[in-house]
Design a protein around this motif. Structure first.
Motif, PDB file in Angstrom:
ATOM      1  N   PRO A  77       0.816  -1.222   0.000  1.00  0.00           N
ATOM      2  CA  PRO A  77       0.000   0.000   0.000  1.00  0.00           C
ATOM      3  C   PRO A  77       0.848   1.269   0.000  1.00  0.00           C
ATOM      4  N   PHE A  78       1.987   1.241   0.719  1.00  0.00           N
ATOM      5  CA  PHE A  78       2.861   2.418   0.709  1.00  0.00           C
ATOM      6  C   PHE A  78       3.376   2.719  -0.686  1.00  0.00           C
ATOM      7  N   LEU A  79       3.746   1.681  -1.425  1.00  0.00           N
ATOM      8  CA  LEU A  79       4.249   1.907  -2.778  1.00  0.00           C
ATOM      9  C   LEU A  79       3.196   2.602  -3.637  1.00  0.00           C
ATOM     10  N   ALA A  80       1.939   2.249  -3.458  1.00  0.00           N
ATOM     11  CA  ALA A  80       0.865   2.870  -4.243  1.00  0.00           C
ATOM     12  C   ALA A  80       0.601   4.310  -3.790  1.00  0.00           C
ATOM     13  N   VAL A  81       0.333   4.515  -2.497  1.00  0.00           N
ATOM     14  CA  VAL A  81      -0.016   5.874  -2.052  1.00  0.00           C
ATOM     15  C   VAL A  81       1.200   6.780  -2.041  1.00  0.00           C
ATOM     16  N   GLY A  82       2.380   6.226  -1.783  1.00  0.00           N
ATOM     17  CA  GLY A  82       3.590   7.041  -1.840  1.00  0.00           C
ATOM     18  C   GLY A  82       3.854   7.555  -3.240  1.00  0.00           C
ATOM     19  N   LEU A  83       3.650   6.688  -4.227  1.00  0.00           N
ATOM     20  CA  LEU A  83       3.820   7.123  -5.619  1.00  0.00           C
ATOM     21  C   LEU A  83       2.812   8.208  -5.970  1.00  0.00           C
ATOM     22  N   LEU A  84       1.560   8.010  -5.569  1.00  0.00           N
ATOM     23  CA  LEU A  84       0.538   9.040  -5.825  1.00  0.00           C
ATOM     24  C   LEU A  84       0.897  10.347  -5.128  1.00  0.00           C
ATOM     25  N   ALA A  85       1.365  10.265  -3.886  1.00  0.00           N
ATOM     26  CA  ALA A  85       1.732  11.469  -3.149  1.00  0.00           C
ATOM     27  C   ALA A  85       2.895  12.190  -3.818  1.00  0.00           C
ATOM     28  N   ALA A  86       3.879  11.431  -4.263  1.00  0.00           N
ATOM     29  CA  ALA A  86       5.073  12.028  -4.864  1.00  0.00           C
ATOM     30  C   ALA A  86       4.797  12.629  -6.234  1.00  0.00           C
ATOM     31  N   THR A  87       3.985  11.947  -7.042  1.00  0.00           N
ATOM     32  CA  THR A  87       3.763  12.430  -8.411  1.00  0.00           C
ATOM     33  C   THR A  87       2.671  13.483  -8.513  1.00  0.00           C
ATOM     34  N   SER A  88       1.752  13.490  -7.560  1.00  0.00           N
ATOM     35  CA  SER A  88       0.620  14.420  -7.645  1.00  0.00           C
ATOM     36  C   SER A  88       0.888  15.756  -6.985  1.00  0.00           C
ATOM     37  N   GLY A  89       1.931  15.828  -6.188  1.00  0.00           N
ATOM     38  CA  GLY A  89       2.180  17.047  -5.430  1.00  0.00           C
ATOM     39  C   GLY A  89       1.318  17.131  -4.179  1.00  0.00           C
ATOM     40  N   ALA A  90       0.736  16.005  -3.755  1.00  0.00           N
ATOM     41  CA  ALA A  90      -0.111  15.989  -2.564  1.00  0.00           C
ATOM     42  C   ALA A  90       0.683  16.324  -1.304  1.00  0.00           C
ATOM     43  N   TRP A  98       9.271  13.549   6.027  1.00  0.00           N
ATOM     44  CA  TRP A  98       8.779  13.153   7.353  1.00  0.00           C
ATOM     45  C   TRP A  98       7.788  11.992   7.289  1.00  0.00           C
ATOM     46  N   LEU A  99       7.312  11.639   6.115  1.00  0.00           N
ATOM     47  CA  LEU A  99       6.432  10.476   5.953  1.00  0.00           C
ATOM     48  C   LEU A  99       7.195   9.272   5.412  1.00  0.00           C
ATOM     49  N   PHE A 100       7.946   9.464   4.349  1.00  0.00           N
ATOM     50  CA  PHE A 100       8.600   8.346   3.656  1.00  0.00           C
ATOM     51  C   PHE A 100       9.788   7.775   4.434  1.00  0.00           C
ATOM     52  N   VAL A 101      10.623   8.641   4.991  1.00  0.00           N
ATOM     53  CA  VAL A 101      11.826   8.172   5.687  1.00  0.00           C
ATOM     54  C   VAL A 101      11.473   7.420   6.978  1.00  0.00           C
ATOM     55  N   PRO A 102      10.607   7.966   7.837  1.00  0.00           N
ATOM     56  CA  PRO A 102      10.233   7.174   9.024  1.00  0.00           C
ATOM     57  C   PRO A 102       9.531   5.861   8.667  1.00  0.00           C
ATOM     58  N   PHE A 103       8.687   5.879   7.624  1.00  0.00           N
ATOM     59  CA  PHE A 103       8.046   4.631   7.211  1.00  0.00           C
ATOM     60  C   PHE A 103       9.105   3.605   6.827  1.00  0.00           C
ATOM     61  N   THR A 104      10.045   4.018   6.002  1.00  0.00           N
ATOM     62  CA  THR A 104      11.083   3.108   5.522  1.00  0.00           C
ATOM     63  C   THR A 104      11.945   2.594   6.673  1.00  0.00           C
ATOM     64  N   ALA A 105      12.404   3.492   7.514  1.00  0.00           N
ATOM     65  CA  ALA A 105      13.248   3.082   8.644  1.00  0.00           C
ATOM     66  C   ALA A 105      12.480   2.159   9.589  1.00  0.00           C
ATOM     67  N   ALA A 132       2.651   6.745   9.544  1.00  0.00           N
ATOM     68  CA  ALA A 132       3.175   7.414   8.343  1.00  0.00           C
ATOM     69  C   ALA A 132       2.368   7.021   7.109  1.00  0.00           C
ATOM     70  N   LEU A 133       1.990   5.751   7.013  1.00  0.00           N
ATOM     71  CA  LEU A 133       1.184   5.288   5.877  1.00  0.00           C
ATOM     72  C   LEU A 133      -0.187   5.957   5.876  1.00  0.00           C
ATOM     73  N   TRP A 134      -0.839   6.007   7.030  1.00  0.00           N
ATOM     74  CA  TRP A 134      -2.160   6.637   7.120  1.00  0.00           C
ATOM     75  C   TRP A 134      -2.088   8.118   6.761  1.00  0.00           C
ATOM     76  N   MET A 135      -1.046   8.802   7.238  1.00  0.00           N
ATOM     77  CA  MET A 135      -0.907  10.232   6.941  1.00  0.00           C
ATOM     78  C   MET A 135      -0.633  10.455   5.458  1.00  0.00           C
TER      79      MET A 135
END
Length: 145
Positions: A77-90, A98-105, A132-135
């Motif tokens: 799910p992170f791969l899907a919403v993270g991609l949408l967040a990154a490409t859409s400017g959300a 602050w969302l991607f790095v803590p999720f990954t770590a 982080a995923l929910w946010m």
């Protein structure tokens, strides 16, 4: 550099996504290697193929396998919403960091904690990654509406 990676948010997502996919691949490989080294397989035909009687499950192998299954529930799910967040400017680069790095770590450390049976760390790290995923998902939803 391609236009896709000109955006720092997209570069950050790509780095985090790559780390997570490699981590998932490693846990899958670790399960397979340990199964073969210890002679503990998942199905009866594997035992029959090797001419061995079926034995009990190995707790360490099962821990790594469960960590991998848990990854499938969180990282995909992170791969899907993270991609949408990154490409859409959300999310801005700063918010993405602050969302991607803590999720990954947290997901990398969750696998370590799960494999070693470290509670309450396993649950704490799961919670950090889930938050982080929910946010991230909420940011995408707000931007889409």
């Amino acid at each position: 550099m391609s236009a896709t990676f000109a955006d720092p948010t997209m570069r950050l997502f790509a780095a985090c996504a790559s780390i997570l996919v490699l981590k998932m691949s490693f846990t899958s490989l670790a399960t397979a290697v340990l199964r073969n080294l210890r002679g503990v397989y998942v199905s009866p035909e594997d035992y029959a193929f090797r001419g061995r009687p079926q034995g009990p499950p190995d707790e360490q192998i099962e821990r790594i396998r469960r960590a991998h299954r848990n990854d499938l529930e969180a990282i995909l799910p992170f791969l899907a919403v993270g991609l949408l967040a990154a490409t859409s400017g959300a999310v801005s680069y700063r918010a993405a960091w602050w969302l991607f790095v803590p999720f990954t770590a947290a997901r990398v450390l969750h696998t370590v904690a799960y494999s070693l049976g470290l509670q309450p760390w396993r649950s704490i790290l799961f919670g950090i990654a889930d938050l982080a995923l929910w946010m991230t998902a909420a940011s995408v939803l707000v931007a889409a509406c």
